[in-house]
Design an enzyme around this catalytic site. Structure first.
Site, mmCIF file in Angstrom:
data_model
loop_
_atom_site.group_PDB
_atom_site.id
_atom_site.type_symbol
_atom_site.label_atom_id
_atom_site.label_comp_id
_atom_site.label_asym_id
_atom_site.label_seq_id
_atom_site.Cartn_x
_atom_site.Cartn_y
_atom_site.Cartn_z
ATOM 1 N N LYS A 1 18.507 85.216 64.439
ATOM 2 C CA LYS A 1 17.364 85.334 63.511
ATOM 3 C C LYS A 1 16.902 86.785 63.390
ATOM 4 O O LYS A 1 15.752 87.131 63.686
ATOM 5 C CB LYS A 1 16.215 84.430 63.952
ATOM 6 C CG LYS A 1 16.573 82.948 64.023
ATOM 7 C CD LYS A 1 15.383 82.117 64.451
ATOM 8 C CE LYS A 1 15.690 80.639 64.468
ATOM 9 N NZ LYS A 1 16.637 80.254 65.553
ATOM 10 N N ASP B 1 14.205 93.096 61.314
ATOM 11 C CA ASP B 1 13.956 94.470 61.743
ATOM 12 C C ASP B 1 14.053 95.370 60.515
ATOM 13 O O ASP B 1 14.193 94.879 59.383
ATOM 14 C CB ASP B 1 14.974 94.875 62.817
ATOM 15 C CG ASP B 1 14.401 95.845 63.841
ATOM 16 O OD1 ASP B 1 13.776 96.840 63.410
ATOM 17 O OD2 ASP B 1 14.565 95.613 65.047
ATOM 18 N N ILE B 2 14.010 96.669 60.723
ATOM 19 C CA ILE B 2 14.169 97.581 59.599
ATOM 20 C C ILE B 2 15.595 97.448 59.066
ATOM 21 O O ILE B 2 16.511 97.063 59.800
ATOM 22 C CB ILE B 2 13.852 99.035 59.995
ATOM 23 C CG1 ILE B 2 14.828 99.528 61.076
ATOM 24 C CG2 ILE B 2 12.396 99.158 60.475
ATOM 25 C CD1 ILE B 2 14.703 101.016 61.366
ATOM 26 N N PRO B 3 15.815 97.742 57.777
ATOM 27 C CA PRO B 3 17.125 97.508 57.168
ATOM 28 C C PRO B 3 18.295 98.143 57.912
ATOM 29 O O PRO B 3 19.339 97.509 58.080
ATOM 30 C CB PRO B 3 16.958 98.094 55.760
ATOM 31 C CG PRO B 3 15.503 97.907 55.460
ATOM 32 C CD PRO B 3 14.815 98.160 56.760
ATOM 33 N N GLU B 4 18.150 99.388 58.361
ATOM 34 C CA GLU B 4 19.264 100.063 59.027
ATOM 35 C C GLU B 4 19.664 99.345 60.312
ATOM 36 O O GLU B 4 20.859 99.176 60.606
ATOM 37 C CB GLU B 4 18.901 101.521 59.331
ATOM 38 C CG GLU B 4 19.992 102.296 60.057
ATOM 39 C CD GLU B 4 21.265 102.496 59.234
ATOM 40 O OE1 GLU B 4 22.300 102.864 59.835
ATOM 41 O OE2 GLU B 4 21.238 102.277 58.002
ATOM 42 N N GLN C 1 9.788 69.608 67.385
ATOM 43 C CA GLN C 1 10.168 69.637 65.982
ATOM 44 C C GLN C 1 9.188 68.807 65.155
ATOM 45 O O GLN C 1 8.776 67.727 65.566
ATOM 46 C CB GLN C 1 11.591 69.096 65.798
ATOM 47 C CG GLN C 1 12.657 69.862 66.559
ATOM 48 C CD GLN C 1 13.026 71.179 65.899
ATOM 49 O OE1 GLN C 1 12.326 71.672 65.031
ATOM 50 N NE2 GLN C 1 14.132 71.757 66.307
#
Length: 249
Positions: free
Chosen positions: A74, A77-80, A204
């Site tokens: 999952k 985070d930042i794109p890089e 759930q």
């Protein structure tokens, strides 16, 4: 990369994903050996991957009898960072990996780019443990509180826009998702509970039986405790496969 479009004929076990929600590689290896003839895919989550790393992936490759691998981290985070992480995941030879659809568009694009066509990216829409109250507490308005499926579809649209293989969603949303995005857009569904049997500490909220999930159009059913908790896990998996087989008729 795995694609539903390339699968001409699937046995009931090919729909079944066992969640390796155990703390050690040795325990996971025991389940891989025990269930390799009863499930089509093994899911590796955060705890097991943090503890075992690449070893658990190699264990499934070596002892899984050809079973597929779903790495469920999952990413968010930042794109890089997401790009580089997904690129590393792709090099492991897994079939699916997850990223949160609630992230910025650049992050979703980076995930797909990092996968480089080597791993199917799945967008996590809304966790099956989330209820309407949880959606409210997260700051969403009445439109989504009253109908969680709207939030699922909004995030599924983002996943489709960036070319993801599919999404992770509850069995309750699969039918509408398939109608909108087509049969080739993969639906992976946690929240599966067999027609017979309960599980301990069930957290759930949006759940379904295996048969109903298949009838709704689910491509993969993720099951953990209903297989892990019984004394005979192989028999429990076989019973779920029987439910799947009946639903496919």
């Amino acid at each position: 990369m795995t694609s539903i479009k390339t699968i001409k004929s699937r046995a009931p076990k090919d729909y079944l994903v066992f969640a390796l929600d155990v703390p050690t590689v040795s325990e996971a290896a025991e389940y891989v050996h025990l269930l390799k003839n009863h499930v089509g895919m093994f899911k590796v989550g955060l705890e097991l991957f943090v503890r075992g790393g690449r070893r658990i992936i190699d264990t499934i490759h070596d002892a899984g009898g050809g079973a597929k691998i779903f790495l469920d981290l999952k990413l968010y985070d930042i794109p890089e960072t997401v790009y580089r992480t997904m690129n590393a995941i792709a090099a492991m030879g897994v079939d699916f990996a997850t990223v949160h659809c609630s992230g910025q568009k650049d992050m979703l694009a980076a995930a797909q780019e990092g996968a480089d066509g080597q791993v199917g990216v799945l967008g996590v829409t809304v966790l099956t443990s989330m209820s309407a109250d949880d959606v409210r507490d997260a700051g969403y308005g009445p439109e989504y509180i009253e109908n969680i499926s709207r939030l699922v579809m909004k995030r599924a649209a983002a996943a489709a826009e960036w070319g993801f293989a599919g999404i992770v969603c509850s069995p309750l949303e699969v039918s509408a998702m398939k109608e909108r995005f087509g049969k080739g857009f993969v639906a992976v569904t946690p929240g599966i509970r067999p027609a017979k049997g309960l599980v301990s500490r069930d957290d759930q909220s949006r759940i379904s039986t295996p048969g109903q999930a298949i009838r709704n159009g689910a491509d993969y059913l993720v099951v953990g405790r209903p297989i892990r908790e019984p004394d005979d896990s192989a028999a429990a998996a076989a019973a779920i496969c029987k439910e799947i087989e009946e639903a496919l008729k």
